[in-house]
Design a protein around this motif. Structure first.
Motif, PDB file in Angstrom:
ATOM      1  N   UNK B 153       0.849  -1.210   0.000  1.00 19.70           N
ATOM      2  CA  UNK B 153       0.000   0.000   0.000  1.00 19.70           C
ATOM      3  C   UNK B 153       0.871   1.242   0.000  1.00 19.70           C
ATOM      4  N   UNK B 154       1.785   1.277   0.978  1.00 12.88           N
ATOM      5  CA  UNK B 154       2.556   2.499   1.199  1.00 12.88           C
ATOM      6  C   UNK B 154       3.439   2.814   0.004  1.00 12.88           C
ATOM      7  N   UNK B 155       4.104   1.793  -0.525  1.00 13.61           N
ATOM      8  CA  UNK B 155       5.051   2.057  -1.607  1.00 13.61           C
ATOM      9  C   UNK B 155       4.346   2.431  -2.905  1.00 13.61           C
ATOM     10  N   UNK B 156       3.296   1.691  -3.253  1.00 15.81           N
ATOM     11  CA  UNK B 156       2.579   2.062  -4.481  1.00 15.81           C
ATOM     12  C   UNK B 156       1.972   3.444  -4.312  1.00 15.81           C
ATOM     13  N   UNK B 157       1.417   3.700  -3.117  1.00 17.06           N
ATOM     14  CA  UNK B 157       0.839   5.018  -2.854  1.00 17.06           C
ATOM     15  C   UNK B 157       1.877   6.118  -2.988  1.00 17.06           C
ATOM     16  N   UNK B 158       3.080   5.824  -2.513  1.00 16.71           N
ATOM     17  CA  UNK B 158       4.094   6.877  -2.477  1.00 16.71           C
ATOM     18  C   UNK B 158       4.642   7.230  -3.855  1.00 16.71           C
TER      19      UNK B 158
END
Lengths: 305, 289
Positions: B153-158
């Motif tokens: 979640x965090x990496x794709x979001x970032x």
């Protein structure tokens, strides 16, 4: 114009600096290294390896060595293969480049043709059909399209080799798969762009001169309407390079993307950082070219910004 | 907000409803949500689930018993596609929310601060735009051996917030000197509050459009990471995982790829069309035809 180019170059060098720095510290912080293995290694061998790759130097010294290498574009030797990073780029880069260029040419030509035809026949069944095709192109993941193409065109019809491209025919399917999603987007941008310009004064003038609709659309409206497409092609190539990992893997093409992914799982740090910096430098130049093209095509942006 | 006769949301809703394609695609998307979340329950009544292994059965083409066929281990593909969709859609929505928070904050602050702050912040966005951001995700995920959903979640979001930041900035720029903002400022409302309580809610239309338009590419990113072995890990399976399995067996068992491929393609198409429709409805100035 010169100021723009200079400004972009300085910005690009800065981005490269950041990328090289971040990747160095990122990899340094990583767990495990390229020489980890399940077998015990004799102490002397271990020492030699550490010596050879300067793994025992203090951090700042490793960083300085790393940055020196980046600055001189000498990324050292692969830790896994008997090749230097330079040799790998020279050997495998052209394959990725060829694939990417073929995909881009396909996307630009096919997409523009689709979009401009749709704009010329706006709100007719031709328009709707073409736009549905464009949307299908955008919506089908290359992970699906690639294997399906292999099944139909390689294994079924035998038109193209299924993998390990050697000559032109081997690159056709991967380039189509890679370019499809971009062709769809180009088609939509070209359609919207041409529709926008069709209502402008200079297009009305062209019509008033008695030019045929074909000349008006394909020559006059296209010239300005194509600008969103050109703006898109810069970042699209960025995406295309990272997207080509999948296509290179599906079609087993030994391009840079293929080795980049390999270097990540192998923890082959020189290759990894080398390719990363190479990619970014390539993209910075590419975006610069796009900016210059922008000025050539639309004289109004010259001197602006 | 629905009580007032001329609320912009209501106008937008009316415009959206008139757009037949957008409505159809909205219905398709809702059906896919139902397919993924309710489907496995219904399939359970017919004795189908995603985990029962039947080696003796092996890979069989679509039939009445197994509408999408079965995979090599004899697992029902229909239910696997449903369950995989839950993960894929969940990743897409959560990662987009992460991107939304970063992008809106970034764009709003840049526009509101203006001047050099704005310049630097937007040049950073420009620089990242021409950058193979997915490459960084690959490096980070594999180097740190991150394999959890949260990391995904965090990496794709970032990496997916750039467009959101640009759109938000443009909208905030056009709003920040409007009377209601001046009024809020004149009454002594703190800048952060002016920005996030008065301006940003009014930019919501553009933000929603950007988020919807971003969902398909987030979905593709997840599939792509799974293909490289970095995405969703077993025993969980997403559409990306299924596509990866399917693509390796395409020469023998095509249905293992076709089932998840068609459903995922349909989802992405519905989201693309829906994004277009929402843009036309919520942001009439940018209508293209």
């Amino acid at each position: 114009m010169l100021r723009l180019i200079l400004g972009r170059l300085i910005g690009g060098v800065f981005v490269l600096f950041v990328v090289a720095t971040v990747s160095f510290f990122l990899l340094h912080a990583a767990k495990g290294g390229p020489f980890d293995s399940d077998r015990a290694v004799p102490e002397a061998v271990q020492r030699n390896i550490e010596e050879r790759y300067h793994l025992n130097d203090p951090l700042w010294k490793q960083y300085v060595t790393h940055m020196e290498r980046v600055a001189t574009l000498d990324f050292g030797h692969s830790m896994k293969r008997q090749k230097s990073v330079k040799e790998m780029i020279a050997e495998h880069g052209p394959k990725s480049l060829r694939l990417g260029l073929m995909a881009m040419v396909f996307a630009a030509i096919f997409g523009t043709a689709l979009g401009v035809t749709a704009a010329a026949r706006r709100n007719t069944w031709v328009d709707y059909t073409l736009m549905v095709i464009a949307l299908l192109g955008i919506s089908i993941p290359s992970l699906v399209l690639g294997p399906m193409f292999i099944r139909w065109f390689s294994l079924g019809l035998g038109w193209f080799p299924p993998a390990r491209a050697e000559d032109f025919s081997g690159y056709v399917l991967p380039a189509l798969v890679l370019g499809m999603i971009y062709a769809g987007t180009v088609a939509r941008l070209a359609r919207a762009g041409v529709l926008d310009t069709l209502s402008q004064d200079y297009v009305r003038t062209a019509r008033a001169k008695g030019l045929t609709e074909r000349v008006v659309v394909w020559k006059h409206a296209l010239r300005l309407g194509i600008i969103p497409v050109i703006t898109y092609l810069g970042p699209a190539t960025a995406a295309l390079i990272s997207g080509s990992f999948v296509v290179e893997k599906i079609f087993q093409i030994p391009g840079l993307g293929f080795y980049f992914v390999g270097s990540v799982s192998d923890r082959d740090y020189p290759v990894l950082t080398g390719l990363l910096v190479f990619y970014v430098a390539f993209l910075v130049l590419l975006n610069l070219v796009v900016d210059i093209l922008y000025g050539v095509i639309d004289p109004r942006t010259r001197g602006a910004r | 907000m629905a009580e007032r006769p001329h609320s912009p949301w209501r106008d937008a809703w009316r415009r959206l409803r008139k757009n037949r394609i957008a409505v159809a695609m909205g219905v398709i998307f809702l059906s896919i949500l139902a397919f993924c979340w309710l489907g496995p329950i219904v399939a359970g009544w017919f004795g189908l689930d995603a985990t029962t292994i039947d080696i003796a059965l092996g890979a069989t083409p679509p039939s009445l018993d197994h509408p999408f066929g079965t995979d090599l281990l004899g697992r029902d593909m229909l239910v696997r596609v449903m369950i995989g969709g839950r993960i894929a859609i969940l990743v897409a929505f959560v990662a987009t929310s992460v991107a939304l928070v970063i992008g809106v904050t970034w764009g709003a602050i840049a526009a509101y601060a203006g001047g050099n702050v704005d310049y630097v912040m937007m040049r950073i966005v420009d620089a990242l735009y021409g950058f193979p951001t997915v490459v960084f995700v690959i490096v980070v995920m594999s180097v740190f051996e991150l394999r959890s959903l949260v990391a995904l979640f965090a990496l794709i979001g970032s990496i997916s917030w750039l467009n959101m930041a640009r759109q938000t900035r443009g909208q905030v720029m056009s709003l920040r000197h409007r009377e209601f903002v001046e009024a809020a400022r004149a009454t002594g409302v703190a800048p952060a509050r002016v920005l996030f309580r008065h301006i940003v809610p009014n930019a919501m239309g553009v933000i929603i459009v950007a988020a919807t338009a971003g969902l398909p590419s987030v979905m593709l990113t997840e599939a792509f990471l799974s293909f490289l072995g970095l995405g969703v890990q077993a025993p969980l399976a997403s559409w990306g995982t299924l596509l990866t399995e399917g693509s390796s067996q395409i020469s023998v068992y095509s249905w293992v790829l076709i089932g998840p491929g068609v459903v995922m393609g349909l989802t992405i198409m519905a989201l693309n069309f829906l994004g277009d429709g929402l843009r036309d409805a919520l942001d009439p100035q940018t209508r293209k035809d």
